[in-house]
Design a protein around this motif. Structure first.
Motif, PDB file in Angstrom:
ATOM      1  N   VAL A   1      -3.402 -18.665 -25.981  1.00  0.00           N
ATOM      2  CA  VAL A   1      -3.621 -17.451 -25.191  1.00  0.00           C
ATOM      3  C   VAL A   1      -3.455 -16.218 -26.079  1.00  0.00           C
ATOM      4  CG1 VAL A   1      -2.695 -16.022 -23.315  1.00  0.00           C
ATOM      5  CG2 VAL A   1      -3.014 -18.462 -22.969  1.00  0.00           C
TER       6      VAL A   1
ATOM      7  N   ASP B   1      -6.422 -13.623 -26.979  1.00  0.00           N
ATOM      8  CA  ASP B   1      -6.256 -12.207 -26.633  1.00  0.00           C
ATOM      9  C   ASP B   1      -6.551 -11.315 -27.835  1.00  0.00           C
ATOM     10  OD1 ASP B   1      -5.600 -12.510 -23.969  1.00  0.00           O
ATOM     11  OD2 ASP B   1      -3.426 -12.440 -24.299  1.00  0.00           O
TER      12      ASP B   1
ATOM     13  N   ASP C   1      -9.870 -16.997 -19.344  1.00  0.00           N
ATOM     14  CA  ASP C   1      -9.176 -16.952 -18.056  1.00  0.00           C
ATOM     15  C   ASP C   1      -8.608 -18.322 -17.684  1.00  0.00           C
ATOM     16  OD1 ASP C   1      -9.897 -14.283 -17.893  1.00  0.00           O
ATOM     17  OD2 ASP C   1     -11.722 -14.715 -16.752  1.00  0.00           O
TER      18      ASP C   1
ATOM     19  N   GLU D   1      -5.438 -18.923 -19.746  1.00  0.00           N
ATOM     20  CA  GLU D   1      -4.314 -18.162 -19.189  1.00  0.00           C
ATOM     21  C   GLU D   1      -3.779 -18.829 -17.924  1.00  0.00           C
ATOM     22  OE1 GLU D   1      -5.591 -14.093 -18.740  1.00  0.00           O
ATOM     23  OE2 GLU D   1      -4.711 -13.587 -20.683  1.00  0.00           O
TER      24      GLU D   1
END
Length: 180
Positions: free
Chosen positions: A73, A77, A105, A108
């Motif tokens: 993640v 990012d 997404d 996450e």
């Protein structure tokens, strides 16, 4: 620009398989970690710091990029903040295609799910232990050691280091008992 990233792992210790696959994808640059450790991923850090908008980071499999869901993640990012894209060949993930964007997404959501599972399992284990009468948490220091530490402290003849060496009671534990 197409940028490859490799690091050794058990099935490809010399990164030969990765290099062949990244070369086939026409990577213009390839960053190679010298080790397989999760720590000190200097080449990955350097690569991400130098990503430009529109660049694509390519790995042969997700494990090359990250060692945990949380780390994945964080890396995704960082790539997204740079306006760059990510592709994993084995998993057929490509965030530059319209079908690839939800991947970030999903990762996450999976990381949040993993945290929730760990949290719930921990709570369930603590509850079951409590039902069985098991005391949880850090074991208490023997009362005689605490009393000796308090006596030594109040005598003002010993330093905190000497008290800890003699009794095994740390400064924070001693102060906690003194407040009571």
């Amino acid at each position: 620009m197409l940028i490859g990233y490799m690091r050794p792992y058990q099935s490809d210790v010399n990164c030969e398989v990765q290099l062949q696959q990244l070369t086939e994808k026409h990577c213009e640059k390839v960053f190679v970690e010298e080790h397989s450790s999760a720590k000190k991923r200097t080449e990955l850090e350097h690569l991400i710091n130098n990503l430009k908008q529109g660049d694509k980071l390519i790995v042969t499999k997700l494990y090359i990029l990250a060692d945990s869901t949380l780390h994945l993640v964080e890396v995704l990012d960082a790539i997204k903040r740079k306006g760059a894209f990510f592709q994993s060949l084995q998993e057929e993930i490509d965030t530059s295609s319209p079908h690839g964007y939800p991947f970030h997404d999903m990762v996450e959501a999976l990381a949040a799910f993993q945290r929730d599972v760990i949290s719930e399992n921990t709570k369930r284990g603590l509850y079951k232990a409590k039902q069985k009468g098991v005391t949880t948490g850090r074991p208490r220091k023997p009362d005689e050691n605490v009393q000796q530490a308090i006596v030594m402290y109040e005598s003002k003849q010993y330093t905190l280091a000497e008290i800890k060496a003699e009794t095994g009671i740390s400064k924070s534990t001693l102060y906690r008992y003194l407040e009571q």
